[in-house]
Design a protein around this motif. Structure first.
Motif, PDB file in Angstrom:
ATOM      1  N   ILE A 182       0.892  -1.312   0.117  1.00 40.46           N
ATOM      2  CA  ILE A 182      -0.125  -0.038  -0.082  1.00 40.46           C
ATOM      3  C   ILE A 182       0.956   1.283  -0.035  1.00 40.46           C
ATOM      4  N   PRO A 183       0.661   2.158  -0.857  1.00 35.03           N
ATOM      5  CA  PRO A 183       1.383   3.279  -0.923  1.00 35.03           C
ATOM      6  C   PRO A 183       1.178   4.231   0.582  1.00 35.03           C
TER       7      PRO A 183
ATOM      8  N   PHE B 137       0.473   8.078   0.322  1.00 33.67           N
ATOM      9  CA  PHE B 137      -0.855   8.314  -0.141  1.00 33.67           C
ATOM     10  C   PHE B 137      -2.027   8.211   0.717  1.00 33.67           C
ATOM     11  N   MET B 138      -1.989   6.986   1.027  1.00 34.78           N
ATOM     12  CA  MET B 138      -3.163   6.507   1.938  1.00 34.78           C
ATOM     13  C   MET B 138      -3.247   7.400   3.124  1.00 34.78           C
TER      14      MET B 138
ATOM     15  N   MET C  49      -2.688  10.512   3.167  1.00 29.04           N
ATOM     16  CA  MET C  49      -3.037  11.753   2.814  1.00 29.04           C
ATOM     17  C   MET C  49      -4.378  11.529   2.325  1.00 29.04           C
ATOM     18  N   ILE C  50      -5.030  10.495   1.841  1.00 25.51           N
ATOM     19  CA  ILE C  50      -6.356  10.314   1.440  1.00 25.51           C
ATOM     20  C   ILE C  50      -7.258  10.511   2.857  1.00 25.51           C
ATOM     21  N   ILE C  51      -6.792   9.806   3.832  1.00 27.36           N
ATOM     22  CA  ILE C  51      -7.467   9.606   5.047  1.00 27.36           C
ATOM     23  C   ILE C  51      -7.344  11.167   5.847  1.00 27.36           C
TER      24      ILE C  51
END
Lengths: 332, 361, 463
Positions: C303-304, C307-308, C310-312
């Motif tokens: 899992i990147p 990025f994850m 940042m999304i959360i």
């Protein structure tokens, strides 16, 4: 002819190899002298840490530097001092005139090249023959050391060989150029007991077949020595303590250390004993050697002088040398 | 061996499903996330007329407009349970009411971007050339620099040269790539220090295409190179340092190996021992890194592409985040995961190719 | 000036004492309580000695840890609020309160010091810089007094225009009268307070003991009489300049140091703990536990994570703890499991462990007494590099604007400001970047020294 016989194949004189360990000097080999004659199997015996492996590596000048360095002495091979040779001249001796078998067959072969590649490489390097010739020779050597289906197995990688087979391949590589001297540094230690005997027989057999070839066998196993060697040197604390032909050594050891080693072997004549005797104490640290006799601390016959000065290696009986004050006419 | 890799490849779809499910669940379950807020809004709207005001208030906090929320609702099928919603999202659930704003991700286009109203997949692939350009050049450059440097450092271990380059390498390791790019921009792309040699950002100059069409190739190359250097350093700084150290340590380890001693004992010349026997072994860990590098190119690019304003996948991800363009984000996430999985397998294949000891069962 | 230097020396000295004596003692005692044998084996001693002999790493380690430990007392060193303030019979210790409220758990210590008790008009917190300035030069109050007088005159005039409302008047008129009357009273009180303050300051009834650098990351440098941003200037008393918003960069930098390093230590510490447990279970029990969790780790690792996160973060603005938690769950425990698993695997197959198993020693004490102490080498050698990675992660997230909540002093935020002002205010980028790189470089040096001490590369050449 007579003269030729008398002149030894290899003559090591006062060899000293020191290592720099954390700012201190470890005298791994400190003034070792011995000679190996033509057609002779010479044994070098000692506990681990006694300096026997370093001695053998010093002969081929394979001492890693840093931390180690050969600081003095001479190694005459057929009259030329190996320590005076340039790296290039030394290269021509290695593998060709003197070759070596190492203790760990598991790691001594390059894992990413085939057995064939590594054999052919050696043969071509020193004989200059072409690839096909070298391959034929390599297959020949492999079958000579008892590997069945040799031509096919040239394509195998070391990991596809068992430990015993790898050591056989190492022997094939070492003997492929018919060297004058084969140095075997504990060749059987890492192997199963059943295979040990086979490998040993193989080496001695091949050595006898090859005319004029001598062998330096390094081991801690006295039984191996008794079986294979003609003369033996016993090393302790970086020094040779006793040199003797093999039979007198076993019948009448001169040095207390040799006595201790022999006592610790099981012996049919001695009848039933509950426990094998051992040599008390441990090998002194290489960085912190006693001033006097290196063995003094563990010696049952130790007396005052042993702690004060180190005995010389002197000829006690014809052909038998010992480094002990007990045999010093003036001392006792 | 072939069957091993076939099995690994078969694992990829499975892994993909597990990960996307996890991601989907995260999107739905994050406390206070947009989904939860949207769900609340849904309930409020159903239960009472006045609830809308509360939900709108909540919506403001999460930074979503009402429109975005409706799209979210549609995209994630919030009226269904999580597993079913997930299957609809994948496009596997038969009764999903389809409209043109979204078709399941397995039907090929990952849905449609909110912003551009284009299919996600084509939006992402349109950014490929830039990312691949930097990834490929950077990786080649790091091979060309790091391998010789690492070898030289190993052979000259503890020399003056080694100490100085180690210092530089560790400095490079401790500066994040985007920070280095930022510093370079500051020094060499602004007038502050009188060395305004490079452009301040962008992939190319604006009139590049025009110049290319006009046949001004020399100008184009110069322009492209000038735009490449600073971001490239940023992209690759960390792997430069890591690879050099890896090469050096790997070669040092191998130079101390028993088989090197054997090779010397056979009388091989030093050059052959080092550059054939030892080097062949020490390149194994470097080669294995190729697979992992594929995933890393994607991972590190947000920072550098934002800093240098390069329109690649990273910047796409960043702007999508700012715009809350969730289909694109999910697409990128799925894509990033896939890239890494494929990279892992590639690493294994390469390892099997370069190291004869490796046999996969 | 001398006092300030003395103060700095005392703080750093305290930090040194804590780092070198107190904290090791606490850790050892804690370890003993948990049942570990906290005695260094000869090998560990040798490694420690070797580490100390690598000067650049050892000094970096001391420097970083002393700075970090000292930074735990930052509220007492760099704070707008004074250590001690006295005005007539009122005394307060606002900086100490700040510090206590940060470090005493479950407290209800108020950090608020009301203005009206300290000779300033109003209900908000005391304007300490102004208080200090007036104490030095009470005439600074004169313009304020003049202003207050004018205001009073104005409200009095407006009040006098009204006549007292009668019973029959509308509610509006009654309220208006009340309000204006109250305004007059307030202004009068303000003026009185100011006059009183001036008098007290002149008489020496007030005193203040400010911290070493009396500015907070939240305060604005209003004393500079120039529109922000201000370039660094020692003469003006802004050694590192201000942000475009007028905040002091030095204070942001110092508080940012504590947050960055603290964050990385928390993430690395908890993550490695989880990693040790997971890796240990994998290596110790092996079998299907191992195979399944290996697969899981591989999938999880792809899992990147940035990025994850940042999304959360774009869905719910994270706090320090949430951000740390995300990074721990998504990343920090992964890397170490692999090594711990290997170490456990290796140690378990060794004779001494097999002997312990054969003689019926429980799994738990085999793990804690025998295997664990021998498999911690990778943890120790990886920790510094982990800390570098986590500091970078936090900086990256802050830089992209998906990190700590706005207003938190953070290096990433400063660097972003720098990017926005790249063309005209280079100091804004040079300052935080230098701090970041110096810190990371020092930690990398520590890591390199640790690695060298634990796993010295034997270098030897044959020919």
């Amino acid at each position: 002819m007579d003269k030729e016989l008398q002149r030894p194949l290899l003559e090591v004189r006062n060899l000293r190899t020191y290592f720099q360990v954390e700012g201190q000097t470890a005298k791994a080999v400190d003034g070792v002298s011995f000679e190996i004659r033509e057609n002779e199997v010479f044994g070098l015996v000692g506990e681990s840490g006694s300096g026997k492996s370093v001695t053998s590596l010093s002969i081929l000048r394979l001492i890693p530097n840093p931390p180690g360095d050969i600081v003095g002495g001479s190694i005459h091979f057929r009259g030329t001092n190996l320590l005076d040779l340039s790296w290039d001249e030394m290269r021509k001796i290695r593998g060709n005139r003197i070759s070596m078998i190492f203790q760990e067959p598991m790691t001594a072969l390059n894992p990413v090249f085939t057995i064939g590649f590594q054999l052919v490489e050696t043969i071509r390097l020193h004989t200059g023959c072409d690839k096909t010739e070298a391959r034929v020779k390599a297959a020949e050597m492999l079958s000579l050391v008892g590997i069945p289906d040799a031509t096919k197995r040239l394509e195998d990688y070391p990991h596809q060989f068992s430990g015993g087979m790898r050591q056989r391949a190492m022997i094939a590589m070492a003997l492929s150029l018919q060297p004058n001297l084969l140095i075997a540094d504990e060749p059987t230690t890492a192997l199963d007991v059943t295979i040990q005997a086979q490998i040993l027989d193989l080496m001695v057999g091949l050595q006898k077949e090859t005319d004029g070839a001598s062998m330096l066998l390094i081991t801690h196993d006295l039984a191996v020595v008794a079986e294979t060697c003609q003369r033996v040197a016993v090393m302790y604390g970086g020094k040779i303590q006793e040199i003797s032909p093999v039979i007198p050594l076993f019948e009448d050891p001169l040095h207390p250390y040799t006595k201790g080693l022999l006592m610790s072997l099981p012996h049919p004549d001695r009848g039933k004993v509950n426990r094998l005797p051992t040599i008390p104490g441990i090998v002194p640290s290489i960085l912190n050697m006693p001033k006097g006799c290196k063995f003094a601390e563990r010696c049952p016959d130790r007396f005052e002088r042993c702690d004060l000065e180190e005995p010389e290696l002197r000829e006690i009986q014809p052909g038998r040398f010992c480094r002990c004050h007990l045999h010093d006419e003036e001392g006792v | 061996m072939v069957s091993y890799f076939l099995r690994r490849l078969l694992l990829v779809p499975l892994t993909f499903i597990i990960i996307t499910f996890m991601v989907y669940a995260v999107f739905r379950l994050t406390p206070g996330g947009p989904i939860e807020r949207a769900e609340m809004m849904l309930q409020q709207a159903q239960s009472s007329e006045g609830g809308g005001g509360v939900a709108a208030g909540l919506g403001e906090q999460s930074g979503l407009t009402k429109e975005q929320k409706e799209k979210l609702l549609k995209h994630f099928h919030l009226d269904r349970s999580i597993p079913i919603g997930y299957l609809i999202w994948l496009g596997l659930w038969p009764d999903a009411q389809k409209d043109d704003s979204f078709s399941g991700i397995l039907e090929g286009d990952f849905g449609k971007s909110y912003r551009y109203n284009d299919p996600v997949i084509s939006t992402i692939t349109s950014k490929f050339p830039v990312s691949i350009y930097f990834g490929l050049i950077g990786y080649l450059a790091s091979w060309v620099v790091c391998i010789p440097l690492g070898i030289f450092k190993a052979l000259k271990h503890r020399s003056m040269f080694d100490t100085v380059t180690s210092f530089i390498v560790f400095l490079g390791y401790s500066i994040p790539g985007f920070v280095a790019a930022l510093l370079l921009l500051l020094f060499f792309a602004t007038d502050n220090f009188g060395m305004n040699w490079f452009p301040l950002g962008d992939f190319r100059s604006e009139n590049w295409d025009k110049m290319w069409a006009a046949g001004n190739i020399w100008w184009c190359i110069k322009d492209q190179v000038a735009h490449t250097i600073i971001p490239l350093i940023g992209y690759m700084l960390a792997s430069f340092a890591a690879m050099t150290i890896l090469m050096k340590n790997s070669l040092l380890d191998n130079l101390g190996a028993d088989y090197v001693r054997t090779a010397f004992a056979k009388g091989l010349p030093e050059r052959r021992v080092i550059f054939l026997h030892a080097l062949r072994n020490s390149l194994i860990p470097i080669c294995v890194g190729i697979g992992n590098a594929i995933g890393l190119i994607f991972a590190g690019s947000f920072l550098i592409e934002k800093t240098c304003n390069i329109d690649g996948m990273g910047l796409l991800g960043y702007t999508s985040l700012l715009e809350r363009d969730y289909p694109i984000l999910l697409g990128l996430l799925a894509f990033g995961v896939m890239l890494r999985l494929v990279g892992n397998i590639l690493s294994d294949i390469i390892l099997a190719l370069v190291d004869p000891r490796v046999r996969f069962q | 000036m001398l006092g300030k230097i003395l103060y700095l020396v005392i703080v750093l000295g305290l930090g040194t004492f804590l780092t070198r004596k107190a904290i090791p003692w606490i850790l050892v005692t804690l370890g003993r309580l948990l049942g570990f044998r906290m005695k260094a084996t000869p090998i560990t001693k040798k490694r420690l000695l070797r580490f100390k002999s690598i000067k650049r790493g050892y000094w970096s380690f001391l420097g970083i840890s002393i700075l970090f430990v000292s930074s735990l007392f930052l509220e007492l060193i760099v704070n707008e609020k004074p250590l001690y303030i006295r005005y007539k019979e009122q005394t307060a210790y606002p900086a100490l309160r700040d510090w206590l409220s940060l470090w005493v758990p479950f407290n209800s210590i108020s950090t608020f010091t009301p203005k009206n008790k300290f000779g300033q008009a109003g209900k908000s917190g005391v304007d300490f810089p102004f208080f200090a300035a007036c104490l030095k030069d009470p005439s600074l109050l004169l313009p304020k007094i003049e202003e207050a007088k004018k205001k009073l005159e104005r409200v009095e005039k407006r009040f006098k225009r009204l006549s007292p409302p009668k019973e029959s008047d509308s509610q509006f008129k009654k309220d208006r009268f009340k309000l204006r009357k109250k305004a007059v009273l307030v202004k009068k009180r303000q003026l009185e307070t100011l006059l009183e303050a001036k008098q007290s300051f002149e008489k020496g009834e007030a005193s203040i003991l400010q911290t070493l650098y009396p500015w907070s990351p939240t305060s604005f440098r209003t004393d500079l009489h120039k529109n922000p941003p201000n370039a660094p200037s020692l003469k003006m008393g802004v050694p590192l300049g201000t942000t475009p918003g007028g905040r002091d960069i030095l204070t942001l930098l110092l508080y940012g140091f504590r947050i960055s390093l603290g964050f990385a230590i928390v993430v690395a510490g908890i993550g490695y703990l989880i990693g040790i447990i997971v890796g240990g279970l994998q290596g110790y029990y092996g079998g299907w536990v191992d195979i399944l969790s290996q697969r899981f780790v591989e999938i999880w690792g792809s899992i990147p994570f940035l990025f994850m996160i940042m999304i959360i973060a774009s869905m719910m603005p994270p706090t320090f703890m949430i951000l740390a938690l995300l990074l721990i769950i998504l990343r920090s425990w992964l890397g170490i499991t692999f090594y711990i698993r290997g170490e456990f695997y290796r140690e378990k197959s060794k004779d001494y462990v097999q002997a312990a198993i054969a003689s019926g020693v429980s799994d738990w004490s085999i793990i804690t007494k025998h295997i664990l102490p021998n498999s911690l080498v990778p943890v120790v050698t990886f920790a510094p590099f982990g800390i570098v990675a986590f500091i970078s992660s936090l900086v990256s997230l802050d830089y992209l604007g998906f990190g700590l909540p706005p207003g938190t002093p953070s290096w990433g935020g400063l660097i972003r400001l720098g990017l926005e002002n790249l063309k005209f205010h280079p100091y804004m980028i040079i300052v935080p970047v230098t701090a970041l790189c110096a810190t990371l470089f020092a930690v990398v040096m520590v890591g390199e020294a640790v690695r060298e001490a634990f796993d010295p590369k034997v270098f030897s050449r044959l020919r």
